[in-house]
Design a protein around this motif. Structure first.
Motif, mmCIF file in Angstrom:
data_model
loop_
_atom_site.group_PDB
_atom_site.id
_atom_site.type_symbol
_atom_site.label_atom_id
_atom_site.label_comp_id
_atom_site.label_asym_id
_atom_site.label_seq_id
_atom_site.Cartn_x
_atom_site.Cartn_y
_atom_site.Cartn_z
ATOM 1 N N THR A 195 -44.231 -0.558 5.420
ATOM 2 C CA THR A 195 -45.589 0.317 6.121
ATOM 3 C C THR A 195 -45.608 0.951 5.054
ATOM 4 O O THR A 195 -44.400 2.025 4.887
ATOM 5 C CB THR A 195 -46.078 0.286 7.917
ATOM 6 O OG1 THR A 195 -44.638 1.285 7.691
ATOM 7 C CG2 THR A 195 -45.970 -0.453 8.451
ATOM 8 N N ASP A 196 -46.744 1.591 5.135
ATOM 9 C CA ASP A 196 -47.036 3.120 4.510
ATOM 10 C C ASP A 196 -47.858 3.476 4.988
ATOM 11 O O ASP A 196 -49.046 3.096 5.026
ATOM 12 C CB ASP A 196 -47.936 2.870 3.019
ATOM 13 C CG ASP A 196 -46.425 2.545 2.275
ATOM 14 O OD1 ASP A 196 -45.611 3.375 1.750
ATOM 15 O OD2 ASP A 196 -46.490 0.914 1.571
ATOM 16 N N LEU A 197 -47.910 4.963 5.823
ATOM 17 C CA LEU A 197 -49.344 5.534 6.507
ATOM 18 C C LEU A 197 -49.533 7.252 5.874
ATOM 19 O O LEU A 197 -48.448 7.500 5.329
ATOM 20 C CB LEU A 197 -48.144 5.578 7.946
ATOM 21 C CG LEU A 197 -47.623 4.886 8.744
ATOM 22 C CD1 LEU A 197 -47.414 5.396 10.014
ATOM 23 C CD2 LEU A 197 -48.978 3.090 8.729
ATOM 24 N N VAL A 198 -50.653 6.991 5.702
ATOM 25 C CA VAL A 198 -50.868 7.837 5.192
ATOM 26 C C VAL A 198 -52.391 8.767 5.876
ATOM 27 O O VAL A 198 -53.086 8.137 6.624
ATOM 28 C CB VAL A 198 -52.158 7.262 4.171
ATOM 29 C CG1 VAL A 198 -52.060 8.401 2.588
ATOM 30 C CG2 VAL A 198 -51.260 6.514 2.801
ATOM 31 N N HIS A 199 -51.446 10.164 5.567
ATOM 32 C CA HIS A 199 -53.061 11.537 6.122
ATOM 33 C C HIS A 199 -54.072 11.334 5.145
ATOM 34 O O HIS A 199 -54.032 11.456 4.061
ATOM 35 C CB HIS A 199 -52.679 12.462 6.700
ATOM 36 C CG HIS A 199 -53.360 13.968 7.066
ATOM 37 N ND1 HIS A 199 -53.765 14.556 6.674
ATOM 38 C CD2 HIS A 199 -54.496 13.473 8.191
ATOM 39 C CE1 HIS A 199 -54.135 15.118 7.300
ATOM 40 N NE2 HIS A 199 -54.862 14.219 8.055
ATOM 41 N N ALA A 200 -55.262 10.409 4.859
ATOM 42 C CA ALA A 200 -56.411 10.932 4.882
ATOM 43 C C ALA A 200 -57.684 10.249 5.273
ATOM 44 O O ALA A 200 -57.478 9.496 6.117
ATOM 45 C CB ALA A 200 -56.267 9.450 3.696
ATOM 46 N N ILE A 201 -58.811 10.445 4.736
ATOM 47 C CA ILE A 201 -60.080 9.652 5.566
ATOM 48 C C ILE A 201 -60.096 8.709 4.726
ATOM 49 O O ILE A 201 -59.671 7.924 3.883
ATOM 50 C CB ILE A 201 -61.394 10.716 5.776
ATOM 51 C CG1 ILE A 201 -61.105 12.324 5.880
ATOM 52 C CG2 ILE A 201 -62.744 10.154 6.288
ATOM 53 C CD1 ILE A 201 -61.648 13.470 5.327
ATOM 54 N N TYR A 202 -61.124 7.380 5.857
ATOM 55 C CA TYR A 202 -61.332 6.254 5.125
ATOM 56 C C TYR A 202 -62.293 5.836 3.936
ATOM 57 O O TYR A 202 -62.521 4.979 3.672
ATOM 58 C CB TYR A 202 -61.775 5.119 6.317
ATOM 59 C CG TYR A 202 -62.422 5.372 7.251
ATOM 60 C CD1 TYR A 202 -63.691 4.636 6.906
ATOM 61 C CD2 TYR A 202 -62.714 5.778 8.353
ATOM 62 C CE1 TYR A 202 -64.730 5.245 7.802
ATOM 63 C CE2 TYR A 202 -63.504 6.601 9.101
ATOM 64 C CZ TYR A 202 -64.932 5.534 8.978
ATOM 65 O OH TYR A 202 -65.615 5.929 9.804
#
Length: 332
Positions: A89-96
């Motif tokens: 997994t790569d979890l990213v703080h961003a807007i889609y």
């Protein structure tokens, strides 16, 4: 939930909407990747508490998941839930709508699937101090990303009456928008509005009691409008759906769940345009560049079954659309 009550595990707090149906729609794209000798890659563009992602990672041991969410609290909870799969997994703080940037940062050229579960998340509704729910008193916040941006209180206390009418009517589809905005302005002239309970009281005094029989809670539409305005949800979605389609590899699939007509209209328009020939009317030959790039996998919108609603009542208003990418558009 009181402060001395233990917080239940995330898996007990969140039942993903239409989980099996979504995963089954994405599955053929994962198989195409395997046949081609690639590791299947999927984006959960609205990670939330990670229920859909957990189910996909459990079902497909070779799947790599990129989880995106603008809510840092959701990312933290999802990270705990998905910890057994951390190497996949790569979890990213961003807007889609930042999909292209996320993939570039990760060095991923294309993806095999993408899932979007739009609107407000279970976490945001259940956390009282976030201000999304009209059923209990809380600060007027409504930000999905609490680290930045204006709050619902900022909107309520600073927008002109005309702008309040516009957003409540447009984003909330509220026929009493004019009355509501007028009473908000009258109330804030006495003191700034800071609590959801204050706003609910104003709306209750404006919306006729009979309207609730057909429209649900009288504050429902105004709260929806404020949430959309605060988080710029529809403008983000207008950018995000084309970005999702562009990110797909050949035979990749996109699955989107929306919860009101404004969201679904945007999704429908992009999917419909991609699934039609762009050849001019009367053109004798359909050239390759005019051929459809998408194949619709659902007939119109699919709605939840009675069993799916019983499993998760929040699925009741869900509308699902899905497409497969059948042609890569030539670079100009």
């Amino acid at each position: 939930m009181t402060s001395d009550t233990p917080t239940p595990p995330t898996s007990e707090r969140h039942t993903p909407v239409l989980k099996d149906r979504c995963i089954n729609l994405l599955a053929p794209a994962f198989e195409v990747a395997r046949v081609a000798g690639r590791t299947p890659i999927v984006i959960d563009a609205t990670l939330g508490m990670g229920g859909h992602s957990e189910a996909m990672l459990q079902r497909y041991p070779d799947l790599h998941l990129i989880g995106i969410d603008r809510d840092t609290e959701a990312l933290g909870l999802a990270g705990e839930r998905l910890a057994p799969f951390a190497d996949r997994t790569d979890l990213v703080h961003a807007i889609y709508d930042e999909i292209a940037d996320v993939l570039e940062d990760l060095g991923v050229p294309a993806i095999d699937g993408i899932l979007m579960d739009l609107g407000v998340s279970s976490l945001q509704l259940d956390e009282r101090d976030r201000g999304f729910a009209y059923s209990f008193d809380a600060p007027l916040d409504m930000r999905m990303d609490t680290s930045r941006g204006q709050t619902a209180a900022d909107v309520i206390n600073s927008y002109s009456e005309e702008d309040l009418v516009r957003i409540i009517r447009k984003w909330g589809e509220e026929k009493f928008a004019g009355r509501i905005a007028n009473h908000i302005v009258a109330a804030r002239d006495k003191a700034p509005l800071t609590r959801t309970g204050e706003l609910v009281d104003i709306i209750r005094n404006v919306v006729p009691s009979g309207a609730a029989k057909t429209g649900g809670h009288p504050a429902k539409r105004t709260f929806q409008a404020l949430r959309i305005e605060v988080n710029e949800e529809l403008s983000v979605l207008e950018r995000a759906i084309p970005a999702a389609v562009d990110a797909l590899a050949l035979h990749g699939r996109a699955v989107v769940m929306s919860y009101h007509s404004l969201e679904d209209k945007i999704v429908k328009a992009v999917f419909a345009a991609g699934s039609q020939s762009s050849a001019p009317a009367g053109f004798p030959v359909e050239l390759e560049e005019h051929k459809a790039t998408l194949k619709r996998l659902t007939k119109g919108t699919e709605i939840p079954t009675e069993e799916e609603i019983a499993e998760n009542p929040r699925a009741a208003s869900a509308r699902l659309r899905a497409v497969e990418k059948i042609r890569i558009r030539s670079a100009k």
